[in-house]
Design a protein around this motif. Structure first.
Motif, PDB file in Angstrom:
ATOM      1  N   ALA A  43       1.332  -3.498  -5.844  1.00  0.00           N
ATOM      2  CA  ALA A  43       2.393  -3.278  -4.986  1.00  0.00           C
ATOM      3  C   ALA A  43       3.527  -2.896  -5.844  1.00  0.00           C
ATOM      4  O   ALA A  43       4.513  -2.085  -5.493  1.00  0.00           O
ATOM      5  CB  ALA A  43       2.706  -4.642  -4.392  1.00  0.00           C
ATOM      6  N   CYS A  44       3.630  -3.324  -7.268  1.00  0.00           N
ATOM      7  CA  CYS A  44       4.682  -2.848  -8.210  1.00  0.00           C
ATOM      8  C   CYS A  44       4.572  -1.929  -8.724  1.00  0.00           C
ATOM      9  O   CYS A  44       5.316  -1.709  -9.904  1.00  0.00           O
ATOM     10  CB  CYS A  44       5.025  -4.422  -8.981  1.00  0.00           C
ATOM     11  SG  CYS A  44       3.951  -4.388 -10.463  1.00  0.00           S
ATOM     12  N   LYS A  45       3.757  -0.814  -8.560  1.00  0.00           N
ATOM     13  CA  LYS A  45       3.280   0.310  -9.436  1.00  0.00           C
ATOM     14  C   LYS A  45       4.385   0.969  -9.865  1.00  0.00           C
ATOM     15  O   LYS A  45       4.202   1.888 -11.014  1.00  0.00           O
ATOM     16  CB  LYS A  45       2.134   1.234  -8.827  1.00  0.00           C
ATOM     17  CG  LYS A  45       2.241   1.744  -7.523  1.00  0.00           C
ATOM     18  CD  LYS A  45       0.895   2.444  -6.925  1.00  0.00           C
ATOM     19  CE  LYS A  45       1.206   3.301  -5.661  1.00  0.00           C
ATOM     20  NZ  LYS A  45       1.981   2.412  -4.744  1.00  0.00           N
ATOM     21  N   ASP A  46       5.497   1.167  -9.217  1.00  0.00           N
ATOM     22  CA  ASP A  46       6.680   2.190  -9.329  1.00  0.00           C
ATOM     23  C   ASP A  46       7.845   1.407 -10.231  1.00  0.00           C
ATOM     24  O   ASP A  46       8.855   2.054 -10.571  1.00  0.00           O
ATOM     25  CB  ASP A  46       7.231   2.656  -8.102  1.00  0.00           C
ATOM     26  CG  ASP A  46       6.104   3.676  -7.408  1.00  0.00           C
ATOM     27  OD1 ASP A  46       5.419   4.129  -8.157  1.00  0.00           O
ATOM     28  OD2 ASP A  46       6.116   3.426  -6.184  1.00  0.00           O
ATOM     29  N   TRP A  47       7.620   0.139 -10.377  1.00  0.00           N
ATOM     30  CA  TRP A  47       8.430  -0.594 -11.076  1.00  0.00           C
ATOM     31  C   TRP A  47       8.530  -0.413 -12.640  1.00  0.00           C
ATOM     32  O   TRP A  47       7.529  -0.593 -13.404  1.00  0.00           O
ATOM     33  CB  TRP A  47       8.483  -1.956 -10.881  1.00  0.00           C
ATOM     34  CG  TRP A  47       8.700  -2.551  -9.632  1.00  0.00           C
ATOM     35  CD1 TRP A  47       8.941  -2.010  -8.613  1.00  0.00           C
ATOM     36  CD2 TRP A  47       8.774  -4.061  -9.278  1.00  0.00           C
ATOM     37  NE1 TRP A  47       9.176  -2.736  -7.368  1.00  0.00           N
ATOM     38  CE2 TRP A  47       8.995  -4.170  -7.881  1.00  0.00           C
ATOM     39  CE3 TRP A  47       8.530  -5.149  -9.912  1.00  0.00           C
ATOM     40  CZ2 TRP A  47       9.003  -5.181  -7.063  1.00  0.00           C
ATOM     41  CZ3 TRP A  47       8.703  -6.351  -9.309  1.00  0.00           C
ATOM     42  CH2 TRP A  47       8.819  -6.359  -7.627  1.00  0.00           C
TER      43      TRP A  47
END
Ligand SMILES: O=C(O)CCC(=O)C(=O)O
Ligand SMILES: [Fe+2]
Length: 292
Positions: A43-47
């Motif tokens: 879910a947080c791959k772009d953070w």
């Protein structure tokens, strides 16, 4: 793309899986509206927080800032030193929570974009502000094996929780809402269990808990645990950890949210509780219409 599923644990009819590449539709059907937990692998791959948030980063950048943990004030740098050498016999205080929106707003870009699985989210809507003071924030948790979340609980106000692990490994234990009688909710704090150690239950003291099926599994860096409202849970860090917690409120948990609001308001005033009902009913239709 098909979802890649890794089974983490199961106990009887209950299982928790880790899913990669899940579509929003699958999440909405099988988890959000089914009120069923899942570990989302990506879910947080772009953070940017994924690589940036480490104990060293917080120590070097914010070491002199004060943080309050269980009523005591610490320098964040001193707390991080304590947490890294703490053991269960010689524990560090927990939880150390940093309010990102209030005190560390320059870190907000590192946890952006808000991932779709946590949307829609009405908990930041101005129309609901009076009921959600303090519950509508992003929090960073710092912890270690020598600091245990003090109790099994479910999150109040009916909110869903998303706990994203950014550094280290945290172990969670969860139980479904229909096992509430087996976890012995406290009389005055009905969202907190009376059982001190869910992995080592004293069956003489808590005989009904023999029927409980607590499920324990680990969540590692880059993974997000979705804890639907009403699910009992607790956590314990297996290494030094940094997690970010966020909540969501939408049509899937609206009824539970409003029920908790009425109960809370009615404790203070029946008259205001009566007025709250039609107000929330209008707000719910407005927000629900926009969700559809
Ligand atoms: O990450 C943890 O220690 C659990 C946090 C939690 O469940 C909460 O703050 O409500
Ligand atoms: Fe919680």
């Amino acid at each position: 793309m098909a979802t890649k599923v890794i089974e983490l644990v199961n106990n009887g009819s209950i299982s928790v899986e880790k899913k990669y590449g899940m579509s929003y539709e699958e999440f909405a059907n099988d988890h959000l509206f089914a009120n069923y937990p899942v570990v989302i692998g990506d879910a947080c791959k772009d953070w940017s927080a994924k690589d940036k948030f480490t104990p060293e980063f917080f120590k070097s950048k914010y070491g002199n800032r004060m943080v309050e943990i269980q009523g005591n004030q610490y320098k964040l740098g001193d707390f991080i030193d304590m947490m890294e050498i703490a053991t269960l016999d010689n524990p560090a205080p927990y939880p150390c929570k940093l309010q990102i929106d209030r005190d560390y707003s320059e870190l907000l870009p590192d946890i952006n974009p808000r991932f779709a699985f946590a949307n829609p989210d009405w908990s930041h809507n101005t129309l609901l502000k009076p009921f959600l003071r303090g519950a509508d924030t992003y929090e960073i948790f710092l912890g270690s094996p020598g600091g245990q979340f003090p109790y099994v609980h479910y999150d109040y106000m009916g909110l869903h929780a998303y706990i994203t692990q950014l550094y280290g490994i945290k172990e969670f234990t969860v139980l479904p809402p229909d096992q509430t009688p087996y976890v012995y909710p406290k009389k005055n704090n009905t969202w907190v269990s009376d059982i001190p150690d869910i992995k080592n239950i004293d069956l003489e003291k808590f005989p009904l808990s023999a029927k409980a099926t607590p499920i324990t599994f680990s969540v590692g860096p880059g993974e997000t645990l979705f804890i639907p409202n009403g699910w009992w849970h607790t956590a314990h860090s297996l290494t030094s950890t940094i997690s970010v917690a966020q909540d969501s409120l939408n049509a899937s948990n609206w009824n539970r949210f409003t029920a908790e609001v009425y109960t809370k308001v009615a404790k203070k005033s029946n008259v205001i509780a009566k007025m709250t009902k039609p107000y929330l009913s209008v707000v719910g239709s407005l927000l629900g219409a926009s969700q559809r």
